[in-house]
Design an enzyme around this catalytic site. Structure first.
Site, short mmCIF file in Angstrom:
data_model
loop_
_atom_site.label_atom_id
_atom_site.label_comp_id
_atom_site.label_asym_id
_atom_site.label_seq_id
_atom_site.Cartn_x
_atom_site.Cartn_y
_atom_site.Cartn_z
N HIS A 167 0.85 -1.19 0.00
CA HIS A 167 0.00 0.00 0.00
C HIS A 167 0.89 1.24 0.00
O HIS A 167 2.02 1.22 0.52
CB HIS A 167 -0.89 0.03 1.24
CG HIS A 167 -2.00 -0.95 1.21
ND1 HIS A 167 -3.19 -0.71 1.86
CD2 HIS A 167 -2.13 -2.16 0.63
CE1 HIS A 167 -4.00 -1.75 1.68
NE2 HIS A 167 -3.37 -2.64 0.94
N CYS A 189 -2.88 0.07 7.35
CA CYS A 189 -2.14 1.33 7.25
C CYS A 189 -2.38 2.22 8.47
O CYS A 189 -1.45 2.90 8.92
CB CYS A 189 -2.51 2.03 5.95
SG CYS A 189 -1.95 1.08 4.50
N CYS A 209 -6.62 2.11 5.44
CA CYS A 209 -7.27 0.86 5.82
C CYS A 209 -6.77 0.46 7.22
O CYS A 209 -5.90 1.13 7.79
CB CYS A 209 -6.92 -0.22 4.79
SG CYS A 209 -5.19 -0.77 4.88
N GLU A 221 0.85 3.94 1.76
CA GLU A 221 1.27 4.39 3.08
C GLU A 221 2.41 3.55 3.64
O GLU A 221 3.36 4.08 4.22
CB GLU A 221 0.10 4.31 4.09
CG GLU A 221 -1.10 5.13 3.71
CD GLU A 221 -2.18 4.33 3.00
OE1 GLU A 221 -3.36 4.52 3.31
OE2 GLU A 221 -1.85 3.49 2.13
#
Length: 160
Positions: free
Chosen positions: A55, A88, A85, A57
């Protein structure tokens, strides 16, 4: 343009790069607050990296930690185009990011208030949160990407 908008604009550039690569367009930057220097950047790489961990992040936090020489990102802010999410949001907590700024909310997986707010729980670290910075632009990038995917799935005679 505020600093939050300037750094979110850079995250949007990264999101657009992700979209061009066929990834869900999410971009993130980590900024050292005292200097205004970007110390980490990331964009979604799940498809290209074949990893559920890739991801934006996570990539930005990892890069910032390596660049700064430690896992604690004190005096740092994370700018991300989409509400984090659970994974993260957990990385924000565990890396001690002081400030989280995001653009678009995520009604399907957002863990900063949309589905759940992990920062309401008594973890050992809670960042300052700023919601909705350049939200319309962040949402538009995501919407256009998913519209394009839906068009590609249609038979040729039904495509616009």
């Amino acid at each position: 343009m505020t600093d939050d908008e300037r750094f979110m604009s850079r995250a949007l550039e990264l999101a657009r790069q992700a979209a061009a690569e066929g990834e869900v367009p999410v971009g993130a930057v980590v900024v050292k607050k005292s200097t205004g220097e970007i110390v980490g950047e990331g964009r979604n790489r799940r498809e290209l990296g074949k990893s559920p961990l890739a991801h934006a992040e996570i990539i930005a936090i990892d890069e910032a930690s390596k660049r700064l020489g430690g896992w604690r990102l004190v005096d740092c802010a994370l700018y991300v185009t989409l509400e984090p999410c659970p994974m993260c949001a957990g990385a924000v907590i565990n890396s001690r990011v002081e400030k989280l700024v995001y653009g678009a909310g995520d009604p399907k997986a957002g863990s900063c208030g949309s589905v759940v707010d992990l920062f309401l729980y008594p973890y050992n670290h809670i960042p300052e949160i700023v919601r909705g910075v350049l939200a319309e632009e962040c949402s538009t990038v995501l919407s256009a990407f998913f519209k394009s995917l839906r068009e590609k799935k249609k038979p040729p005679e039904q495509q616009e």
